[in-house]
Design a protein around this motif. Structure first.
Motif, mmCIF file in Angstrom:
data_model
loop_
_atom_site.group_PDB
_atom_site.id
_atom_site.type_symbol
_atom_site.label_atom_id
_atom_site.label_comp_id
_atom_site.label_asym_id
_atom_site.label_seq_id
_atom_site.Cartn_x
_atom_site.Cartn_y
_atom_site.Cartn_z
ATOM 1 N N MET A 115 -24.021 -36.093 45.007
ATOM 2 C CA MET A 115 -24.603 -35.712 43.720
ATOM 3 C C MET A 115 -25.210 -34.323 43.710
ATOM 4 O O MET A 115 -26.056 -34.030 42.889
ATOM 5 C CB MET A 115 -25.663 -36.744 43.307
ATOM 6 N N ARG A 116 -24.785 -33.465 44.635
ATOM 7 C CA ARG A 116 -25.313 -32.099 44.616
ATOM 8 C C ARG A 116 -24.825 -31.376 43.372
ATOM 9 O O ARG A 116 -23.719 -31.624 42.882
ATOM 10 C CB ARG A 116 -24.841 -31.356 45.870
ATOM 11 N N THR A 117 -25.665 -30.478 42.866
ATOM 12 C CA THR A 117 -25.265 -29.734 41.673
ATOM 13 C C THR A 117 -24.220 -28.696 42.065
ATOM 14 O O THR A 117 -23.999 -28.410 43.237
ATOM 15 C CB THR A 117 -26.475 -29.059 41.019
ATOM 16 N N LYS A 118 -23.605 -28.135 41.056
ATOM 17 C CA LYS A 118 -22.532 -27.167 41.322
ATOM 18 C C LYS A 118 -23.092 -25.983 42.103
ATOM 19 O O LYS A 118 -24.111 -25.401 41.724
ATOM 20 C CB LYS A 118 -21.936 -26.705 40.006
ATOM 21 N N GLY A 119 -22.415 -25.628 43.169
ATOM 22 C CA GLY A 119 -22.846 -24.492 43.973
ATOM 23 C C GLY A 119 -23.733 -24.873 45.137
ATOM 24 O O GLY A 119 -23.970 -24.052 46.021
ATOM 25 N N MET A 120 -24.239 -26.122 45.126
ATOM 26 C CA MET A 120 -25.098 -26.545 46.236
ATOM 27 C C MET A 120 -24.212 -26.986 47.394
ATOM 28 O O MET A 120 -23.937 -28.157 47.601
ATOM 29 C CB MET A 120 -26.019 -27.679 45.781
ATOM 30 N N LYS A 121 -23.718 -25.963 48.122
ATOM 31 C CA LYS A 121 -22.897 -26.299 49.285
ATOM 32 C C LYS A 121 -23.789 -26.892 50.357
ATOM 33 O O LYS A 121 -25.009 -26.729 50.324
ATOM 34 C CB LYS A 121 -22.233 -25.030 49.826
ATOM 35 N N VAL A 136 -26.372 -23.542 41.491
ATOM 36 C CA VAL A 136 -26.961 -22.883 42.648
ATOM 37 C C VAL A 136 -26.058 -21.738 43.082
ATOM 38 O O VAL A 136 -24.852 -21.909 43.214
ATOM 39 C CB VAL A 136 -27.155 -23.902 43.787
ATOM 40 N N TYR A 137 -26.669 -20.574 43.288
ATOM 41 C CA TYR A 137 -25.868 -19.396 43.594
ATOM 42 C C TYR A 137 -26.120 -18.840 44.980
ATOM 43 O O TYR A 137 -25.448 -17.924 45.407
ATOM 44 C CB TYR A 137 -26.143 -18.294 42.562
ATOM 45 N N ARG A 138 -27.120 -19.334 45.666
ATOM 46 C CA ARG A 138 -27.474 -18.714 46.939
ATOM 47 C C ARG A 138 -28.202 -19.726 47.815
ATOM 48 O O ARG A 138 -28.590 -20.799 47.365
ATOM 49 C CB ARG A 138 -28.346 -17.499 46.712
ATOM 50 N N TRP A 139 -28.401 -19.350 49.081
ATOM 51 C CA TRP A 139 -29.140 -20.237 49.979
ATOM 52 C C TRP A 139 -30.618 -20.225 49.607
ATOM 53 O O TRP A 139 -31.070 -19.338 48.857
ATOM 54 C CB TRP A 139 -28.887 -19.837 51.445
ATOM 55 N N PRO A 140 -31.402 -21.158 50.111
ATOM 56 C CA PRO A 140 -32.783 -21.271 49.602
ATOM 57 C C PRO A 140 -33.778 -20.336 50.260
ATOM 58 O O PRO A 140 -34.959 -20.459 50.010
ATOM 59 C CB PRO A 140 -33.130 -22.727 49.898
ATOM 60 N N TYR A 141 -33.324 -19.433 51.112
ATOM 61 C CA TYR A 141 -34.318 -18.650 51.855
ATOM 62 C C TYR A 141 -34.233 -17.154 51.567
ATOM 63 O O TYR A 141 -34.434 -16.342 52.450
ATOM 64 C CB TYR A 141 -34.197 -18.942 53.353
ATOM 65 N N ASP A 142 -33.938 -16.817 50.328
ATOM 66 C CA ASP A 142 -33.894 -15.397 49.965
ATOM 67 C C ASP A 142 -35.303 -14.876 49.691
ATOM 68 O O ASP A 142 -35.660 -14.540 48.561
ATOM 69 C CB ASP A 142 -32.994 -15.186 48.747
ATOM 70 N N TYR A 143 -36.128 -14.801 50.743
ATOM 71 C CA TYR A 143 -37.467 -14.230 50.593
ATOM 72 C C TYR A 143 -37.435 -12.799 51.103
ATOM 73 O O TYR A 143 -36.771 -12.505 52.091
ATOM 74 C CB TYR A 143 -38.487 -15.035 51.397
ATOM 75 N N SER A 144 -38.177 -11.934 50.443
ATOM 76 C CA SER A 144 -38.295 -10.533 50.871
ATOM 77 C C SER A 144 -36.929 -9.922 51.129
ATOM 78 O O SER A 144 -36.688 -9.298 52.154
ATOM 79 C CB SER A 144 -39.134 -10.410 52.159
ATOM 80 N N LYS A 145 -36.010 -10.134 50.205
ATOM 81 C CA LYS A 145 -34.675 -9.582 50.398
ATOM 82 C C LYS A 145 -34.725 -8.084 50.174
ATOM 83 O O LYS A 145 -35.292 -7.627 49.174
ATOM 84 C CB LYS A 145 -33.717 -10.247 49.416
ATOM 85 N N PRO A 146 -34.188 -7.280 51.080
ATOM 86 C CA PRO A 146 -34.279 -5.832 50.919
ATOM 87 C C PRO A 146 -33.565 -5.392 49.643
ATOM 88 O O PRO A 146 -32.514 -5.917 49.300
ATOM 89 C CB PRO A 146 -33.559 -5.276 52.150
ATOM 90 N N GLY A 147 -34.170 -4.459 48.975
ATOM 91 C CA GLY A 147 -33.549 -3.913 47.779
ATOM 92 C C GLY A 147 -33.788 -4.733 46.525
ATOM 93 O O GLY A 147 -33.249 -4.431 45.465
ATOM 94 N N GLU A 148 -34.565 -5.793 46.626
ATOM 95 C CA GLU A 148 -34.864 -6.591 45.432
ATOM 96 C C GLU A 148 -36.319 -6.378 45.023
ATOM 97 O O GLU A 148 -37.177 -6.144 45.870
ATOM 98 C CB GLU A 148 -34.634 -8.081 45.719
ATOM 99 N N GLU A 149 -36.570 -6.482 43.744
ATOM 100 C CA GLU A 149 -37.932 -6.252 43.261
ATOM 101 C C GLU A 149 -38.871 -7.389 43.672
ATOM 102 O O GLU A 149 -39.928 -7.185 44.244
ATOM 103 C CB GLU A 149 -37.925 -6.143 41.740
ATOM 104 N N SER A 150 -38.420 -8.621 43.349
ATOM 105 C CA SER A 150 -39.257 -9.775 43.644
ATOM 106 C C SER A 150 -39.085 -10.155 45.108
ATOM 107 O O SER A 150 -38.017 -9.939 45.684
ATOM 108 C CB SER A 150 -38.818 -10.931 42.740
#
Lengths: 637, 251, 107
Positions: free
Chosen positions: A212-218, A568-582
């Motif tokens: 039952m994972r949502t679309k993109g939740m590999k 879901v478009y990405r893995w859950p650990y996109d913290y402090s990604k270089p080049g991103e504002e947030s």
């Protein structure tokens, strides 16, 4: 997500609508909503945990002051505490029920039941569990099981007293000790109900995660919490039935005159029974085939929660995401082939001893991978010391200090000395007791806003953490020394042996520390129940976390998300990604490179570049390390 | 090259979420997982059987009674005197399970249990035919085959009841038997009993599904997946019997 | 869903029925082999005979799981998640039987 606000309004409306349909019984009691079932599991678990802890305080008082009379024992325990002295049989009952409650009711159902229920649908993006009805049954079997176990405290002869492992012959012969009678029968009934609950829950968790994972939740985009819950459920599903088989045979031995677990030695000791042909060791094999995976059923959810909490509060991606998954899988596999390390001293085949020893020592590898990954995640992170984070770091601390003694205990030869001493008590209370409780606390502090929509008090959380942390170490660390000196566990009064008299001060110290730890939990209980109504309203994403549950509205609605389930478009650990504002990018935010297709991997690197340490410096470090090793080996040689 | 990329893309879609990676509904997946876990409970009982059997010496070879020969009235005592039955060693299954209804006094090892095996395999076939009919939404056929399956299950249970009765009248119980170690009869009762309990629940489930089929529940639903799910359970029961048969009667 | 709509739909009902009956005959045949071997080897006792019977049982189990339980037509992944965990039982059997033999030696 510009339409979040609109959704929010729609959700409020939805909620109001739902109120009309649901009455009190269907909303709070026979609820089929996974969030409510999670809360039911948690609160039942907390109540059971409190009972288990109070029991431990009673027997700690006995161990520290074996000659003192406590008048209040008689008033609360009745004839079990006659004249203020704890009855020796009841002491055995207390340690048995304390173990049972803590292992099964608090750390299995209370921990994985709560957080699997709460987080699996929310983090994989499902409206609810695969079968909400079975989910409800799972809770109610657990509830009835708890009631049966608590009822066994009040039957004649007292509750089961054979230790939480209920080894025969104490458990197989109803006349063996007072607790072997009706108390033991009720224990077995409670356990069968518990197994049914665990199986119903486990089947549901596995199916929900896989199907039952949502679309993109590999699978490789799932938060590590979900991986941990999935593997925990698999462990429970495969190991609990073996205990079911073992208990079935035990019931027949107790009540129908078979002798699967009784041999001539037992028959002779018991006197007057003609029941031979079995083997008590057989029960231990069946029990520990469950019992060892059970340790990981307890620990893995705590480790999963810790992974999530540490990554979020370090504002860094978890170090070695795939290594974490592989080590969870490795631990799960290995946990099935090491059960005999609990049985080195039973007269088991020495060949099996070596097989089990080998497997046991190998478990150190994936466990170390996890530990170092936690440390590496913390390394140079932008650490936010929330109470949840403190508890998660506390888990890592306990996991290390308890895990290291596991390497000693895993050796069959050393086990001759250490088996059934306080060294073992210290080991498992640190590595699976305290560590798992800290993981559970971490989870409670972290997801409390998700459960109740309010925040727990931070300051009380800090007080709770530091008191618990210090008292846990004060309680369990000295036990190592007692164990090394050979003080056996489960003894009513160690002062009965002159050589153990030296430890009376240490026992008193431990007991005082335990009482302190108990008081710390009062702080938690107050914080927990007070904040449900009076806590500060929580924002939607209080910890600025990436996982899907924080995209759901604060108000609980049946179905979790108003409108469509986020992709879901990405893995859950996109913290402090270089080049991103947030410094965090929730999983449902698409990357430009994906063109709106959740199946495509985002182009940008998932891990930030660590440019701070120039390659030269790294080399130097390596040289120093090797020099150190050389010196070590030179010294040893 | 192009082929591999499409394959890979497909693989990504499979596990990419939004649908079942196995293309089975959650109900069927649940049934599979339940059966996996139930297989572990049967395994624990069979492992116990293996353990206890390994702790006893094997019986000497039977040179006295030939198949199809007449057995004496005091067969069990004779076997005890010949040291083929003794509490000291595990008995030969051929000497214990040698009865057939209405053919009293004949030494017929394995015949009756083979019959039971065929009954169960046959009921498995009718079950799978019911599932197949379900795919075609052929209500009458589904009902017919379900009914046959239920009869098969009842027939098996009756056979088992007869065998238990026979065994008990010869003096077997949970705490003793004239054939050999106590655990021999106890394990037989518990393992076949646990299996029989599964058959019984299978029959009950099948009956419920049968009533629902007649009622048209699945016709209205548009698919007969429920039949498939109980079918899985029923085949599992058959599967377990294969091993019970092997371990208790053949070896 | 399109490309994965069960493989069975490519086969006609008659084919499936044929396959079911074929499996039935295979299972019956294997059971008959069991019985024949049993009587042929009645006074012969060895590990090999037992191994042979267990192997025949495993073959029967394979046909039941593959055809009757439809595993052959499901995705390989489903077969994997069901069959691989079951292998853990083999470890249990192996180790506990060793222990049983050891207990026998001790007596």
């Amino acid at each position: 997500m510009s339409n979040t606000h609109d959704n929010h309004d729609a959700s409020g409306h939805h909620e109001e609508h739902a109120h009309h349909e649901e009455n009190f019984v269907s909303k709070y009691i026979f609820s089929m909503d996974h969030k409510m079932i999670a809360k039911q599991f948690l609160i039942t678990g907390i109540i059971m945990g409190t009972i288990g802890m109070l029991m431990s305080l009673v027997f700690r008082l006995q161990l520290a002051y074996p000659d003192t009379k406590f008048a209040f024992f008689e008033s609360i325990l009745g004839h079990w505490g006659k004249d203020g002295k704890l009855d020796p049989n009841f002491y055995l009952a207390l340690i048995t029920i304390h173990g049972t409650i803590m292992v099964f009711y608090v750390l299995t159902a209370g921990l994985s039941g709560t957080f699997s229920n709460l987080l699996i649908p929310l983090q994989v993006g499902a409206r609810d569990m695969a079968s909400p009805f079975m989910n409800m049954l799972s809770y109610w079997f657990f509830f009835i099981s708890s009631i049966v176990l608590l009822c066994s405290l009040f039957v004649e002869g007292g509750p089961a007293s054979a230790g939480w492992t209920v080894y025969p012959p104490l458990s197989a012969l109803p006349k063996a000790i007072p607790g072997s009678g009706a108390g033991m029968t009720l224990w077995l009934v409670a356990m069968v109900l518990f197994i049914v609950s665990a199986l119903l829950g486990g089947i549901n968790y596995i199916t929900t995660v896989l199907n039952m994972r949502t679309k993109g939740m590999k699978m490789t985009r799932m938060p590590l919490t979900i991986w941990a819950f999935l593997i925990t459920a698999v462990l429970g599903l495969l190991s609990f039935p073996v205990l079911l088989g073992g208990s079935l045979l035990l019931v027949f031995d107790r009540s129908f005159g078979t002798s699967f677990y009784l041999n001539e030695i037992v028959a002779e000791l018991a006197g007057g029974i003609e029941r031979t042909g079995g083997s008590p060791v057989l029960f231990q094999h069946l029990f520990w085939f469950l019992g060892h995976p059970e340790v990981y059923i307890i620990l893995l959810p705590a480790l999963g929660i810790t992974s999530e909490v540490i990554a979020t509060n370090s504002r860094k991606p978890i170090f070695g995401y795939r290594a974490m998954i592989i080590s969870i899988l490795a631990i799960a596999f290995l946990s099935f082939i090491v059960w005999g390390h609990h049985m080195f001293m039973t007269g088991m085949n020495p060949f099996l001893g070596s097989v089990f020893m080998l497997g046991t020592l190998i478990i150190a590898v994936p466990s170390a991978v996890k530990t170092f990954n936690y440390l590496a995640t913390l390394w140079k992170g932008n650490i936010k010391l929330t109470p949840a984070m403190l508890f998660a770091i506390g888990l890592v601390s306990f996991f290390i200090s308890g895990g290291l003694t596991g390497i000693y205990l895993g050796n069959a030869a050393l086990d001759i000395n250490l088996h059934d001493t306080y060294f073992v008590v210290a080991h498992f209370h640190l590595v699976m007791g305290s560590a798992a409780i800290f993981g559970m606390m971490s989870g409670i502090y972290h997801w409390y806003p998700k459960m109740f929509g309010t925040m727990m008090s931070k300051s009380l959380g800090y007080i709770h953490f530091w008191l618990t942390f210090i008292s846990a170490y004060c309680v369990f660390f000295p036990m190592h020394f007692m164990g090394l000196a050979g003080v056996p566990r489960r003894y009513y009064a160690n002062t009965a042996y002159d050589q153990f008299n030296v430890f009376i001060d240490m026992n008193q110290f431990i007991t005082i520390a335990a009482i302190l730890g108990g008081i710390a939990q009062l702080v938690f209980l107050f914080n927990f129940f007070y904040s449900i109504r009076n806590g500060k309203r929580s924002p939607k994403n209080p910890w600025e976390s990436n996982t899907l549950e924080w995209t759901a509205p604060v108000e609980h609605l049946h179905g979790n998300w108003p409108g469509e389930i986020p992709h879901v478009y990405r893995w859950p650990y996109d913290y402090s990604k270089p080049g991103e504002e947030s410094d965090f990018i929730p999983q449902n935010i698409p990357d430009e490179s994906q063109n709106g297709d959740p199946m495509v991997e985002p182009k940008a690197p998932a891990v930030p570049h660590h440019t701070e340490a120039p390659p030269m410096q790294a080399q130097v470090k390596e040289v120093v390390m090797f020099a150190g090793l050389k010196r070590l080996f030179g010294f040893a040689g | 090259m192009a082929n591999t990329t499409t394959l890979e893309a497909e693989k990504k879609l499979t596990w990419g979420g939004g649908k079942s990676p196995f293309t089975v509904s959650y109900g069927k997946l649940m049934m599979w997982i339940f059966l996996l876990s139930d297989a572990f409970s049967f395994s624990s009982l069979l492992v116990t059987y293996g353990f206890i059997r390994f702790t006893f010496p094997a019986s000497g070879a039977n040179e006295i009674v030939k198949p199809l020969s007449h057995t004496a009235e005091n067969f069990v005592e004779a076997m005890r005197e010949a040291h083929l039955f003794s509490p000291e060693h595990w008995p030969l299954p051929e000497l214990v399970f040698n009865h057939f209804p209405f053919l009293h006094g004949l030494h017929l090892p394995l015949f009756f249990v083979s019959l039971m095996t065929f009954v169960l395999i046959f009921s498995s076939v009718t079950m799978v035919l019911a599932v197949e009919a379900g795919h075609r939404n052929a209500k009458k056929e589904v009902a017919f085959y379900m009914l046959l399956t239920i009869f098969g299950g009842i027939a098996f249970l009756s056979c088992q009841a007869w065998e238990w009765t026979q065994f008990i009248t010869e003096g077997a119980s949970l705490h003793g038997n004239p054939f050999g170690p106590t655990a021999f009869a106890a394990l037989f009762f518990i393992v076949t009993g646990f299996h029989g309990f599964h058959v019984l629940s299978g029959v009950v489930l099948n009956f419920i599904i049968y009533v629902n089929v007649l009622d048209g529940t699945y016709e209205r639903r548009g698919h007969y997946e429920m039949v498939e799910k109980v079918g899985l359970y029923w085949h599992f029961v058959d599967l377990v019997w294969v091993f019970v048969f092997t371990f208790f009667y053949l070896i | 869903m399109e490309h994965t709509e069960h493989l069975e739909h490519t086969e006609s009902p008659a084919d499936i029925k044929k396959q079911i009956w074929r499996t039935f005959w295979i299972l019956s045949f294997l059971t008959v082999i069991d019985i024949v071997l049993y009587f042929a080897l009645l006074s012969y006792h060895s590990m090999w005979k037992n191994t042979l019977f267990i192997l025949l049982g495993v073959v029967k189990a394979f046909y039941i799981v593959a055809v009757f339980m439809h595993m052959k037509f499901e995705r390989k992944a489903l077969a994997g998640i069901i069959i691989l965990p079951f292998m853990l039982v083999l470890i249990l059997i192996w180790l506990v039987l060793i222990e049983g033999g050891y207990t026998f030696d001790l007596r």
